[in-house]
Scaffold this motif. Structure first.
Motif, short mmCIF file in Angstrom:
data_model
loop_
_atom_site.label_atom_id
_atom_site.label_comp_id
_atom_site.label_asym_id
_atom_site.label_seq_id
_atom_site.Cartn_x
_atom_site.Cartn_y
_atom_site.Cartn_z
N VAL A 271 0.83 -1.19 0.00
CA VAL A 271 0.00 0.00 0.00
C VAL A 271 0.88 1.26 0.00
CG1 VAL A 271 -1.36 1.26 1.72
CG2 VAL A 271 -2.12 -0.99 0.94
N SER A 272 1.98 1.28 0.74
CA SER A 272 2.85 2.48 0.73
C SER A 272 3.47 2.69 -0.63
CB SER A 272 4.00 2.42 1.73
OG SER A 272 3.86 1.46 2.68
N GLN A 273 3.75 1.60 -1.33
CA GLN A 273 4.37 1.77 -2.64
C GLN A 273 3.37 2.28 -3.67
OE1 GLN A 273 5.88 -2.23 -2.66
NE2 GLN A 273 8.01 -1.56 -2.51
N VAL A 274 2.12 1.83 -3.56
CA VAL A 274 1.11 2.27 -4.52
C VAL A 274 0.59 3.67 -4.18
CG1 VAL A 274 -1.19 1.75 -5.44
CG2 VAL A 274 0.44 -0.10 -5.04
N GLY A 275 0.51 4.01 -2.89
CA GLY A 275 0.07 5.33 -2.47
C GLY A 275 -1.44 5.46 -2.46
N GLU A 276 -1.92 6.47 -1.75
CA GLU A 276 -3.36 6.67 -1.54
C GLU A 276 -4.12 6.82 -2.87
OE1 GLU A 276 -4.11 10.12 0.83
OE2 GLU A 276 -6.27 9.80 0.90
N PHE A 277 -3.63 7.72 -3.74
CA PHE A 277 -4.39 7.99 -4.95
C PHE A 277 -4.40 6.79 -5.90
CE2 PHE A 277 -3.09 12.52 -3.84
CZ PHE A 277 -4.26 12.75 -3.14
N LEU B 212 -4.27 3.69 -4.97
CA LEU B 212 -5.20 2.71 -4.39
C LEU B 212 -6.64 3.06 -4.68
CD1 LEU B 212 -4.12 1.70 -0.81
CD2 LEU B 212 -4.34 0.24 -2.81
N LEU C 235 -11.48 3.03 4.92
CA LEU C 235 -10.56 1.90 5.13
C LEU C 235 -9.30 2.39 5.83
CD1 LEU C 235 -9.61 -1.02 4.64
CD2 LEU C 235 -8.72 -0.24 2.44
N CYS D 83 -5.66 0.98 7.05
CA CYS D 83 -4.76 -0.18 7.05
C CYS D 83 -3.31 0.29 7.06
CB CYS D 83 -5.04 -1.12 5.89
SG CYS D 83 -4.48 -0.53 4.31
N ASP E 65 -12.77 6.81 1.96
CA ASP E 65 -11.55 7.43 2.44
C ASP E 65 -10.59 6.30 2.80
OD1 ASP E 65 -9.77 9.41 3.29
OD2 ASP E 65 -10.65 9.55 5.30
N MET E 66 -9.30 6.51 2.53
CA MET E 66 -8.30 5.50 2.88
C MET E 66 -7.23 6.15 3.72
SD MET E 66 -7.63 3.15 -0.39
CE MET E 66 -8.97 2.33 -1.24
N VAL E 67 -6.95 5.55 4.88
CA VAL E 67 -6.00 6.16 5.81
C VAL E 67 -5.06 5.10 6.40
CG1 VAL E 67 -7.64 7.98 6.44
CG2 VAL E 67 -7.54 5.89 7.81
N THR E 68 -3.97 5.59 6.96
CA THR E 68 -3.01 4.74 7.64
C THR E 68 -3.55 4.36 9.02
OG1 THR E 68 -1.34 6.15 6.62
CG2 THR E 68 -0.58 4.62 8.30
N SER E 69 -3.44 3.09 9.37
CA SER E 69 -3.89 2.63 10.68
C SER E 69 -3.14 1.34 11.02
CB SER E 69 -5.39 2.39 10.63
OG SER E 69 -5.82 1.72 11.79
N THR F 262 -17.27 10.72 3.41
CA THR F 262 -16.77 10.11 4.63
C THR F 262 -15.28 10.38 4.79
OG1 THR F 262 -16.91 8.08 5.95
CG2 THR F 262 -16.15 7.81 3.71
N VAL G 8 -7.46 8.95 12.51
CA VAL G 8 -6.80 7.92 13.31
C VAL G 8 -5.78 8.57 14.24
CG1 VAL G 8 -5.40 5.81 13.20
CG2 VAL G 8 -7.11 6.26 11.43
N VAL H 232 -2.02 9.57 13.57
CA VAL H 232 -1.90 9.81 12.13
C VAL H 232 -2.49 11.20 11.85
CG1 VAL H 232 -2.51 9.03 9.82
CG2 VAL H 232 -2.08 7.35 11.63
N GLN I 117 -6.47 1.37 18.48
CA GLN I 117 -6.08 2.71 18.10
C GLN I 117 -7.36 3.55 17.98
OE1 GLN I 117 -3.82 2.44 14.50
NE2 GLN I 117 -2.71 4.34 14.81
N GLN J 25 -0.11 12.71 1.05
CA GLN J 25 -0.81 11.50 0.61
C GLN J 25 -0.59 10.44 1.67
OE1 GLN J 25 -0.65 9.24 -3.01
NE2 GLN J 25 0.14 10.99 -4.13
N HIS J 26 -1.63 9.67 1.95
CA HIS J 26 -1.46 8.61 2.94
C HIS J 26 -0.50 7.54 2.44
CE1 HIS J 26 -3.70 9.22 6.57
NE2 HIS J 26 -4.39 10.06 5.84
N TRP J 27 0.32 7.03 3.33
CA TRP J 27 1.33 5.99 3.10
C TRP J 27 2.52 6.50 2.29
CZ3 TRP J 27 -3.77 4.44 1.45
CH2 TRP J 27 -4.49 3.81 2.46
N ARG J 28 2.45 7.74 1.77
CA ARG J 28 3.59 8.29 1.04
C ARG J 28 4.06 9.51 1.77
NH1 ARG J 28 3.34 7.68 -5.44
NH2 ARG J 28 4.05 5.54 -5.35
#
Lengths: 322, 322
Positions: A12-18, A20, A101, A103, A134-138, B56, B60, B63, B140, B318-321
């Motif tokens: 997921v970190s390599q692909v990035g939020e956008f 994904l 989400l 993760c 929405d996708m966030v780090t968790s 939505t 977190v 974060v 968390q 960006q999340h994860w980046r």
């Protein structure tokens, strides 16, 4: 599932939020009720009835699912199913889903693809779609779903309309998820009929609106267990609910599994949660719609009885109290 | 906040799920648009326009917020504000909020009361309410909010309608949250004007629907940073956006804080996220509505420029980046 030429092992970190978000939303069909799908600040959908039904349920790893017992596709389907089941329990049809989400960055992009594929699969089963999210780090995998629905001109069927003399009726199965959980907890992976039911509930989506049309006076989906959830209906309606075990047949499959495990199948049926079956009450003189079968009666008084006797066993699942 | 006679030191596990839900929802007023509030399988609200806007956002712990920098009331307000800001950015007025709260059983019930008080406070500022939700166990602290809104007969203002010659205009402040973050990161707790802006953004809720009525061609809320978010508008609209620094004044307060920290205040204004200001584009001949001021122009081409020059600095969060 989005067609992918070859397995993608990136995280997921390599692909990035956008990236994904694109994977989860591209090449998916939106129903005509979606006026504006994912990609802007918010989604826009039709609410032809002039009202909207809305519910939210959050699933957390190791609380609501275990990844050694369920795959990501199961988790995706379950997260959507428990929400759509709430929409059905109001007598509404679903019009859209929003997904939050959370993760870790170390999760593979393929895992997220599978999770999303499960969500889309279940959404489609019920004739709806993912319209935003929405996708966030968790650290802990968390799936928050909000489902929206339309009442098609009908009255919302709440928990408080049950009246003395009403027939209590069930649509869908009870005890299957609890049986599957018992099997998994013993380290087994089969029979799939119960394990699969634990991984992904199969709410009888169409039975909800059908009950509303047929004049159901109250309705609820069984997520905490039949007796626990009927207690909510009894409380809200100011009545007593009596469940008849001669009407609430235990399926042969559950009897077999219970016998193999030395468990009580009646407890699974009465107290097992997460089947997302629907229970509704109907005026006594009314013919039940397709898919519904009688399991008891509404009486004067308070609380829930089984065959006329107060049932004081464990009262379903509450968060933080277990 | 629900009036509590004396401080309650019990934990969430001691109060239990149903007790907590009561504390968060009882004694709260619902607007007339809420036909059925919290307590049933789903909420029901009016959608007078025949369409519903839905968004939505998930926050977190560690974060999106740190509990040593923000109190639970700030977190509650922020979680609601970032969602209501997305509703405003479509030109809609909010009609309801659903909240999915994940927290550990060790958290005090008072902490949850404060979090809920913050959510209700911000909801009321924008004329709306919490209409439903879910509370679950999670390691968390996670706050998932879904906001719904009504377009009042107007066209949703998306990111893709900006046209060459349009004026780019701003409502709300920029750089305040980034300045507050810089102050907190250095171990300071003041000045409160910037620290408070980081803890709780102040989106100009009414400016969104006002821009829609005034004929805005595109709109977005600034959550990732002005340049990063304007790039989304430029991409979606197939145009170039030029920001004019002579129009985008840096407030005196930010100049002072930047000077004290040896930081670049211009970077806060251009790239700082989380202010939830609104940026919209308007046809060049149109008078801007109250609360809006010009900060640039839409031009032919692609991407975002500052004073006509390509700006290739960091491109927002960006999340994860990171």
């Amino acid at each position: 599932m989005t067609p992918e030429e070859r397995p993608d092992t990136r995280t997921v970190s390599q692909v990035g939020e956008f990236g994904l978000i694109r994977r989860v939303t591209e090449h998916r069909n939106q129903p005509s009720s979606t006026l504006l799908g994912p990609g802007d600040d918010a989604a826009v959908l039709t609410a032809p009835d002039g009202r909207v039904v809305a519910t939210t349920d959050v699933l957390v790893q190791d609380v609501h699912f275990r990844l050694d017992w369920s795959g990501p596709r199961h988790v995706g389907r379950k997260a959507v199913a428990v929400n759509l089941s709430d929409i059905a329990a109001m007598g509404a049809v679903p019009t859209g889903l929003l997904v939050g989400l959370g993760c870790s960055g170390e999760v593979t992009a393929e895992f997220v693809d599978e999770l999303a594929a499960g969500m889309w699969e279940e959404a489609r089963r019920a004739g709806t779609a993912l319209i935003g999210g929405d996708m966030v780090t968790s650290n802990q995998l968390t799936v928050s779903v909000t489902a929206l629905g339309d009442l098609r001109g009908g009255k919302p069927v709440t928990r408080e309309g049950a009246r003395q003399g009403d027939v209590v009726a069930l649509a869908g199965g009870l005890g299957w998820s609890a049986a599957g959980l018992a099997v998994l907890a013993r380290g087994f992976r089969s029979p799939l009929s119960v394990v699969g039911a634990h991984r992904v509930p199969q709410p009888p989506y169409e039975a909800g609106p059908a009950a509303a049309v047929a004049g159901a006076t109250s309705m609820i989906d069984i997520s905490d267990g039949l007796l626990a959830d009927m207690a909510h209906v009894a409380d809200a309606s100011g009545v007593s609910v009596d469940i008849r075990t001669d009407q609430l047949e235990v399926p042969q499959r559950l009897l077999e599994v219970a016998s193999a495990l030395g468990a009580d199948p009646g407890d699974w049926v009465l107290n097992g949660g997460e089947d997302q079956a629907l229970v509704a009450t109907f005026p006594g003189d009314r013919e039940l719609p397709d898919g519904w079968r009688p399991i008891g009666r509404v009486r004067q008084g308070r609380g829930v009885t089984v065959d006329g006797v107060e049932h004081t066993e464990r009262a379903g699942w509450q968060h933080w109290r277990h």
